[in-house]
Motif scaffolding. Structure first.
Motif, short mmCIF file in Angstrom:
data_model
loop_
_atom_site.label_atom_id
_atom_site.label_comp_id
_atom_site.label_asym_id
_atom_site.label_seq_id
_atom_site.Cartn_x
_atom_site.Cartn_y
_atom_site.Cartn_z
N UNK A 1 14.32 -7.84 -11.05
CA UNK A 1 15.22 -8.34 -10.02
C UNK A 1 14.46 -9.06 -8.89
N UNK A 2 13.19 -8.76 -8.73
CA UNK A 2 12.41 -9.36 -7.66
C UNK A 2 12.66 -8.70 -6.32
N UNK A 3 13.17 -7.48 -6.32
CA UNK A 3 13.49 -6.75 -5.09
C UNK A 3 12.71 -5.45 -5.07
N UNK A 4 12.02 -5.19 -3.99
CA UNK A 4 11.22 -3.98 -3.84
C UNK A 4 11.93 -3.05 -2.87
N UNK A 5 12.56 -2.00 -3.41
CA UNK A 5 13.32 -1.07 -2.57
C UNK A 5 12.40 -0.31 -1.62
N UNK A 6 11.25 0.13 -2.10
CA UNK A 6 10.34 0.88 -1.23
C UNK A 6 9.77 -0.02 -0.13
N UNK A 7 9.57 -1.31 -0.44
CA UNK A 7 9.11 -2.24 0.60
C UNK A 7 10.19 -2.39 1.67
N UNK A 8 11.44 -2.49 1.23
CA UNK A 8 12.56 -2.61 2.17
C UNK A 8 12.66 -1.36 3.06
N UNK A 9 12.55 -0.17 2.44
CA UNK A 9 12.63 1.07 3.20
C UNK A 9 11.46 1.20 4.17
N UNK A 10 10.28 0.77 3.75
CA UNK A 10 9.11 0.82 4.63
C UNK A 10 9.33 -0.08 5.84
N UNK A 11 9.81 -1.29 5.60
CA UNK A 11 10.05 -2.22 6.71
C UNK A 11 11.13 -1.72 7.65
N UNK A 12 12.12 -1.03 7.10
CA UNK A 12 13.24 -0.55 7.91
C UNK A 12 12.86 0.65 8.76
N UNK A 13 12.12 1.62 8.19
CA UNK A 13 11.86 2.85 8.89
C UNK A 13 10.49 2.96 9.55
N UNK A 14 9.49 2.36 8.95
CA UNK A 14 8.12 2.55 9.48
C UNK A 14 7.70 1.39 10.36
N UNK A 15 7.86 0.20 9.88
CA UNK A 15 7.38 -0.98 10.59
C UNK A 15 8.47 -1.50 11.52
N UNK A 16 8.20 -1.47 12.80
CA UNK A 16 9.22 -1.94 13.76
C UNK A 16 8.68 -3.03 14.62
N UNK B 1 0.85 -1.20 0.00
CA UNK B 1 0.00 0.00 0.00
C UNK B 1 0.88 1.24 0.00
N UNK B 2 1.94 1.23 0.82
CA UNK B 2 2.88 2.35 0.86
C UNK B 2 3.52 2.58 -0.50
#
Length: 64
Positions: A49-64, A13-14
Motif C-alpha cells: 500500500x505504501x503506507x507505514x502505520x508505525x511511522x504515522x503513529x510515531x509522528x503523531x505521538x512522539x514527534x511534535x 528506526x522506531x
C-alpha cells in the motif's frame, strides 16, 4: 547498500526497533509463530500500500 542508524529517519528506526522487539519476544511464547505471521502479513500489506502505520503513529505521538 546498508544504511547506518544515524542516517535513517527517526520513524524508520522506531519501526525497525518495534518489529525487532516483537519478533524476539515472540520467540519465547508458544504462540509466537502466529505473532510473526501476523507481523509479516501486516508488513507486506503496508509495503504494497505504501503506507507505514508505525511511522504515522510515531509522528503523531512522539514527534511534535
Amino acid at each position: 547498500m546498508f544504511r547506518r542508524v544515524s542516517q535513517m529517519p527517526s520513524e524508520e528506526v522506531f519501526t525497525r526497533t518495534l518489529f525487532a522487539v516483537l519478533l524476539i519476544g515472540a520467540f519465547f511464547v508458544p504462540w509466537g509463530r502466529w505473532v510473526s505471521l501476523t507481523l509479516g502479513v501486516l508488513f507486506l500489506i503496508s509495503a504494497f500500500q505504501g503506507f507505514c502505520l508505525t511511522c504515522y503513529l510515531y509522528k503523531k505521538f512522539v514527534k511534535k
